[in-house]
Motif scaffolding. Structure first.
Motif, PDB file in Angstrom:
ATOM      1  N   THR A   7      -9.411  -7.022  -6.032  1.00 33.28           N
ATOM      2  CA  THR A   7      -8.497  -7.895  -5.286  1.00 33.28           C
ATOM      3  C   THR A   7      -7.124  -8.132  -6.014  1.00 33.28           C
ATOM      4  O   THR A   7      -6.455  -9.104  -5.627  1.00 33.28           O
ATOM      5  CB  THR A   7      -9.190  -9.044  -4.828  1.00 33.28           C
ATOM      6  OG1 THR A   7      -9.275  -9.803  -6.010  1.00 33.28           O
ATOM      7  CG2 THR A   7     -10.417  -8.746  -4.051  1.00 33.28           C
ATOM      8  N   LYS A   8      -6.538  -7.289  -6.753  1.00 29.45           N
ATOM      9  CA  LYS A   8      -5.477  -7.873  -7.539  1.00 29.45           C
ATOM     10  C   LYS A   8      -4.210  -7.108  -6.727  1.00 29.45           C
ATOM     11  O   LYS A   8      -3.120  -7.746  -7.308  1.00 29.45           O
ATOM     12  CB  LYS A   8      -5.553  -7.129  -8.837  1.00 29.45           C
ATOM     13  CG  LYS A   8      -6.566  -7.637  -9.990  1.00 29.45           C
ATOM     14  CD  LYS A   8      -6.556  -7.055 -11.214  1.00 29.45           C
ATOM     15  CE  LYS A   8      -7.511  -7.478 -11.937  1.00 29.45           C
ATOM     16  NZ  LYS A   8      -7.275  -7.009 -13.602  1.00 29.45           N
ATOM     17  N   GLY A   9      -4.122  -6.241  -5.901  1.00 25.55           N
ATOM     18  CA  GLY A   9      -2.894  -5.912  -5.339  1.00 25.55           C
ATOM     19  C   GLY A   9      -2.819  -6.417  -4.040  1.00 25.55           C
ATOM     20  O   GLY A   9      -3.573  -7.239  -3.410  1.00 25.55           O
ATOM     21  N   LEU A  10      -1.836  -5.973  -3.318  1.00 27.43           N
ATOM     22  CA  LEU A  10      -1.146  -6.318  -2.026  1.00 27.43           C
ATOM     23  C   LEU A  10      -2.015  -5.379  -0.741  1.00 27.43           C
ATOM     24  O   LEU A  10      -1.976  -4.048  -1.249  1.00 27.43           O
ATOM     25  CB  LEU A  10       0.060  -6.513  -1.825  1.00 27.43           C
ATOM     26  CG  LEU A  10       0.720  -7.455  -2.675  1.00 27.43           C
ATOM     27  CD1 LEU A  10       2.343  -7.314  -2.431  1.00 27.43           C
ATOM     28  CD2 LEU A  10       0.542  -8.657  -2.389  1.00 27.43           C
ATOM     29  N   THR A  11      -2.287  -5.837   0.167  1.00 31.76           N
ATOM     30  CA  THR A  11      -2.936  -4.821   1.296  1.00 31.76           C
ATOM     31  C   THR A  11      -1.546  -4.395   2.180  1.00 31.76           C
ATOM     32  O   THR A  11      -0.424  -4.879   1.654  1.00 31.76           O
ATOM     33  CB  THR A  11      -3.655  -5.573   2.358  1.00 31.76           C
ATOM     34  OG1 THR A  11      -2.997  -6.646   2.839  1.00 31.76           O
ATOM     35  CG2 THR A  11      -4.943  -6.429   1.901  1.00 31.76           C
ATOM     36  N   LEU A  12      -1.778  -3.509   2.905  1.00 32.37           N
ATOM     37  CA  LEU A  12      -0.574  -2.884   3.630  1.00 32.37           C
ATOM     38  C   LEU A  12       0.029  -3.693   4.598  1.00 32.37           C
ATOM     39  O   LEU A  12       1.212  -3.657   4.684  1.00 32.37           O
ATOM     40  CB  LEU A  12      -1.292  -1.438   4.234  1.00 32.37           C
ATOM     41  CG  LEU A  12      -0.088  -0.819   5.041  1.00 32.37           C
ATOM     42  CD1 LEU A  12       0.991  -0.382   4.106  1.00 32.37           C
ATOM     43  CD2 LEU A  12      -0.557   0.590   5.664  1.00 32.37           C
ATOM     44  N   GLU A  14       0.174  -7.180   4.181  1.00 32.17           N
ATOM     45  CA  GLU A  14       0.817  -7.870   3.409  1.00 32.17           C
ATOM     46  C   GLU A  14       2.198  -7.229   2.955  1.00 32.17           C
ATOM     47  O   GLU A  14       3.141  -8.043   3.007  1.00 32.17           O
ATOM     48  CB  GLU A  14       0.117  -8.616   2.374  1.00 32.17           C
ATOM     49  CG  GLU A  14      -0.997  -9.366   2.548  1.00 32.17           C
ATOM     50  CD  GLU A  14      -1.972  -9.391   1.400  1.00 32.17           C
ATOM     51  OE1 GLU A  14      -2.807 -10.581   1.343  1.00 32.17           O
ATOM     52  OE2 GLU A  14      -2.074  -8.634   0.239  1.00 32.17           O
ATOM     53  N   MET A  15       2.252  -6.370   2.479  1.00 30.98           N
ATOM     54  CA  MET A  15       3.495  -5.473   2.142  1.00 30.98           C
ATOM     55  C   MET A  15       4.374  -5.480   3.382  1.00 30.98           C
ATOM     56  O   MET A  15       5.770  -5.824   3.121  1.00 30.98           O
ATOM     57  CB  MET A  15       3.096  -4.079   1.746  1.00 30.98           C
ATOM     58  CG  MET A  15       4.443  -3.378   1.068  1.00 30.98           C
ATOM     59  SD  MET A  15       4.565  -4.065  -0.586  1.00 30.98           S
ATOM     60  CE  MET A  15       3.737  -2.995  -1.561  1.00 30.98           C
ATOM     61  N   LEU A  16       4.037  -5.056   4.587  1.00 32.03           N
ATOM     62  CA  LEU A  16       4.693  -4.893   5.677  1.00 32.03           C
ATOM     63  C   LEU A  16       5.317  -6.255   6.027  1.00 32.03           C
ATOM     64  O   LEU A  16       6.557  -6.484   6.600  1.00 32.03           O
ATOM     65  CB  LEU A  16       3.972  -4.387   6.595  1.00 32.03           C
ATOM     66  CG  LEU A  16       3.907  -2.753   6.793  1.00 32.03           C
ATOM     67  CD1 LEU A  16       2.643  -2.524   7.930  1.00 32.03           C
ATOM     68  CD2 LEU A  16       5.094  -1.984   6.947  1.00 32.03           C
ATOM     69  N   GLY A  17       4.654  -7.364   6.102  1.00 28.96           N
ATOM     70  CA  GLY A  17       4.955  -8.695   6.192  1.00 28.96           C
ATOM     71  C   GLY A  17       6.181  -9.069   5.329  1.00 28.96           C
ATOM     72  O   GLY A  17       6.925  -9.679   5.738  1.00 28.96           O
ATOM     73  N   ALA A  18       5.779  -9.007   4.094  1.00 27.97           N
ATOM     74  CA  ALA A  18       6.942  -9.154   2.989  1.00 27.97           C
ATOM     75  C   ALA A  18       8.283  -8.470   3.293  1.00 27.97           C
ATOM     76  O   ALA A  18       9.363  -8.863   3.443  1.00 27.97           O
ATOM     77  CB  ALA A  18       6.548  -9.041   1.667  1.00 27.97           C
ATOM     78  N   ILE A  19       8.142  -7.077   3.665  1.00 28.93           N
ATOM     79  CA  ILE A  19       9.395  -6.280   4.055  1.00 28.93           C
ATOM     80  C   ILE A  19       9.988  -6.838   5.315  1.00 28.93           C
ATOM     81  O   ILE A  19      11.193  -6.937   5.369  1.00 28.93           O
ATOM     82  CB  ILE A  19       9.027  -4.862   4.003  1.00 28.93           C
ATOM     83  CG1 ILE A  19       8.605  -4.383   2.849  1.00 28.93           C
ATOM     84  CG2 ILE A  19      10.003  -4.173   4.715  1.00 28.93           C
ATOM     85  CD1 ILE A  19       8.029  -2.901   2.780  1.00 28.93           C
ATOM     86  N   ALA A  20       9.448  -7.121   6.252  1.00 27.48           N
ATOM     87  CA  ALA A  20       9.781  -7.626   7.596  1.00 27.48           C
ATOM     88  C   ALA A  20      10.496  -9.071   7.269  1.00 27.48           C
ATOM     89  O   ALA A  20      11.491  -9.420   7.789  1.00 27.48           O
ATOM     90  CB  ALA A  20       8.721  -7.956   8.576  1.00 27.48           C
ATOM     91  N   VAL A  21       9.958  -9.963   6.417  1.00 31.19           N
ATOM     92  CA  VAL A  21      10.511 -11.099   6.256  1.00 31.19           C
ATOM     93  C   VAL A  21      12.173 -10.906   5.444  1.00 31.19           C
ATOM     94  O   VAL A  21      12.982 -11.506   5.779  1.00 31.19           O
ATOM     95  CB  VAL A  21       9.770 -12.180   5.528  1.00 31.19           C
ATOM     96  CG1 VAL A  21      10.516 -13.424   4.802  1.00 31.19           C
ATOM     97  CG2 VAL A  21       8.599 -12.699   6.254  1.00 31.19           C
TER      98      VAL A  21
END
Length: 144
Positions: A7-12, A14-21
């Motif tokens: 569980t150390k990485g980001l899910t897809l 979460e990554m898309l959410g961060a890019i959208a923000v």
């Protein structure tokens, strides 16, 4: 035996959410900056027009300009009343223009520099959407 889930990485998602923000913040930032730059350019344009007006007044006070009539910014620069006018968009180019000095309707035998109306027309490459003509003295300076 239990398998450990990494569980150390980001899910897809979460990554898309961060890019959208980040995209939304970037868009808002660019829009605010563009509005600020356009306002600054317009203010610079008006300041240059006021400088031209004041240079024409000084030229009339010293008696080196013929009035009523039209005075070019090139004449004002050549005679030392005005420094060069740098274009706020393209610094490689200078702005140019004219000042049309007309009688402001004051009935007097000897007109003073403040008895004239000064219409400044300034042309700068790339500043087509900015008001081109300013009449001086403006209403704000009349209220003093």
């Amino acid at each position: 035996m239990k398998k450990r889930i990494n569980t150390k990485g980001l899910t897809l998602i979460e990554m898309l959410g961060a890019i959208a923000v980040l995209g939304i913040l970037g868009t808002v930032g660019i829009a605010a900056t563009s509005k600020y730059i356009a306002h600054s350019r317009q203010k610079s344009y008006k300041t240059m027009s006021q400088s031209i007006y004041e240079a024409a007044e000084n030229c009339i006070i010293e008696g080196t300009c013929n009035v009523p009539g039209t005075i070019s910014t090139d004449e004002l620069i050549r005679d030392g009343y005005l420094d060069g006018l740098k274009n706020p968009i393209q610094s490689k180019h200078d702005c140019n223009g004219t000042v049309t000095v007309t009688d402001a309707g004051v009935s007097s035998d000897s007109l003073e520099y403040n008895d004239y109306k000064y219409t400044v027309v300034l042309r700068c490459e790339g500043l087509d959407n900015i008001k081109k003509d300013y009449v001086w003295p403006d209403a704000k300076s009349q209220k003093k």
